[in-house]
Motif scaffolding. Sequence first.
Motif, mmCIF file in Angstrom:
data_model
loop_
_atom_site.group_PDB
_atom_site.id
_atom_site.type_symbol
_atom_site.label_atom_id
_atom_site.label_comp_id
_atom_site.label_asym_id
_atom_site.label_seq_id
_atom_site.Cartn_x
_atom_site.Cartn_y
_atom_site.Cartn_z
ATOM 1 N N LYS A 151 6.298 10.220 1.524
ATOM 2 C CA LYS A 151 7.356 9.226 1.660
ATOM 3 C C LYS A 151 6.876 8.052 2.507
ATOM 4 N N VAL A 152 7.281 6.855 2.098
ATOM 5 C CA VAL A 152 7.024 5.641 2.856
ATOM 6 C C VAL A 152 8.360 4.959 3.097
ATOM 7 N N GLU A 153 8.672 4.673 4.328
ATOM 8 C CA GLU A 153 9.953 4.061 4.645
ATOM 9 C C GLU A 153 10.100 2.726 3.916
ATOM 10 N N GLY A 154 11.278 2.490 3.378
ATOM 11 C CA GLY A 154 11.523 1.276 2.597
ATOM 12 C C GLY A 154 11.321 1.551 1.112
ATOM 13 N N ARG A 155 10.805 0.563 0.410
ATOM 14 C CA ARG A 155 10.569 0.714 -1.028
ATOM 15 C C ARG A 155 9.108 1.057 -1.284
ATOM 16 N N GLN A 156 8.888 2.050 -2.114
ATOM 17 C CA GLN A 156 7.542 2.442 -2.484
ATOM 18 C C GLN A 156 7.471 2.691 -3.979
ATOM 19 N N GLN A 157 6.295 2.525 -4.527
ATOM 20 C CA GLN A 157 6.104 2.685 -5.959
ATOM 21 C C GLN A 157 5.027 3.718 -6.241
ATOM 22 N N PHE A 158 5.219 4.498 -7.288
ATOM 23 C CA PHE A 158 4.201 5.418 -7.772
ATOM 24 C C PHE A 158 4.453 5.676 -9.241
ATOM 25 N N THR A 159 3.579 6.447 -9.849
ATOM 26 C CA THR A 159 3.633 6.657 -11.294
ATOM 27 C C THR A 159 3.684 8.141 -11.608
ATOM 28 N N LEU A 160 4.503 8.522 -12.554
ATOM 29 C CA LEU A 160 4.531 9.870 -13.105
ATOM 30 C C LEU A 160 4.114 9.797 -14.572
#
Length: 349
Positions: free
Chosen positions: A110-119
């Motif tokens: 987890k990263v505080e705020g908005r974070q992006q990743f891909t599934l």
Amino acid sequence: MSQPLTLQLIDTHAGGDVSRIVVGGIAPLPGATVRDQMHYLRDDADGLRRLLLEEPYGIPEMSVDLLVPPSDPRAAAGYIIMEVMGYPIYSGSNTICTATAVLESGLVAKVEGRQQFTLESPAGLVQIEALVENGVVEAITCAGLPSYIDTYRASLHVPGLGDVTYSVAYSGGFYALVDATELGFSLVRKEERALADCAHRIVEAIQAERGFSHYTLGDVGPLPFLHFMGPVEQVADGYYRSRSTTYVHPGVICRSTTGTGTSARLALMHHEGRLRPGDRLETISLRETGFIGECIGTRPEGPLTVVDNTITGKGYVLAHSDIVVNCTDPLVECHGLRHILSAGQDAFD
């Protein structure tokens, strides 16, 4: 005494739809891609789906998502979606739940705020944006599959109902879209059983009359889903709201409005000139939960206009649990399951 075989689960829900995320206990599946692994599970190991969606472990209204290694290095994880009707290649609520689970399990930090990743889903890569506030995953936005209108306001005679007007959209599966008011529904919870019966009649009539073909996937089977649409109200500039509910299987009305159902609505509203890129639609379920769909843009695909979209919702963790699989229990059917069980096997070992 042999070690009992167990499945490690994270139970979640989004919009009321419960998704059981299988994070351990299944041996690696053959297949070069997540889609290939889905085909293996469907054709040679359907026992996992049946085990977790039938008594004594589950009920048909649930969904199951198996975490698997991704085939694309850009993805943090792959996942295979299992529902009572089979193996959809995509689902918005299941994607929201799976993304929540990979964050809460630490598979993606987890990263505080908005974070992006891909599934990686069976339909391909899915871009995820998570909103984390004070360590809590407050929202997941996932890319919906490109949606389009196949059929607009066709009519057919449905035994017991009379003439019914419907449209058909593709948004990860083919959806019949019907006006709930025209059929006498207000889309409240006490109507759930009547909605399921009505939808079943309509879907059977459509299946008997015709089939549908995707412009790139070809024949994807008979139309399985129906989405009841309530009146649309505009609550702000470019922001709309509508009561909705989705039928997925005889007797089964989804507890959420479904992500793919919401994507189908976006395609229909755009087709009717009521929605532009950047506009959003909030669908509200029988249980007063909701998803927000956003029209990102449109593009031509031959004679079709395809709507690119995202779906936003919140996933909740219900439980971390181990399911003991006892194949000697007369209530447990291990056919199509035993060969993929692996004691202590993590999804990413």
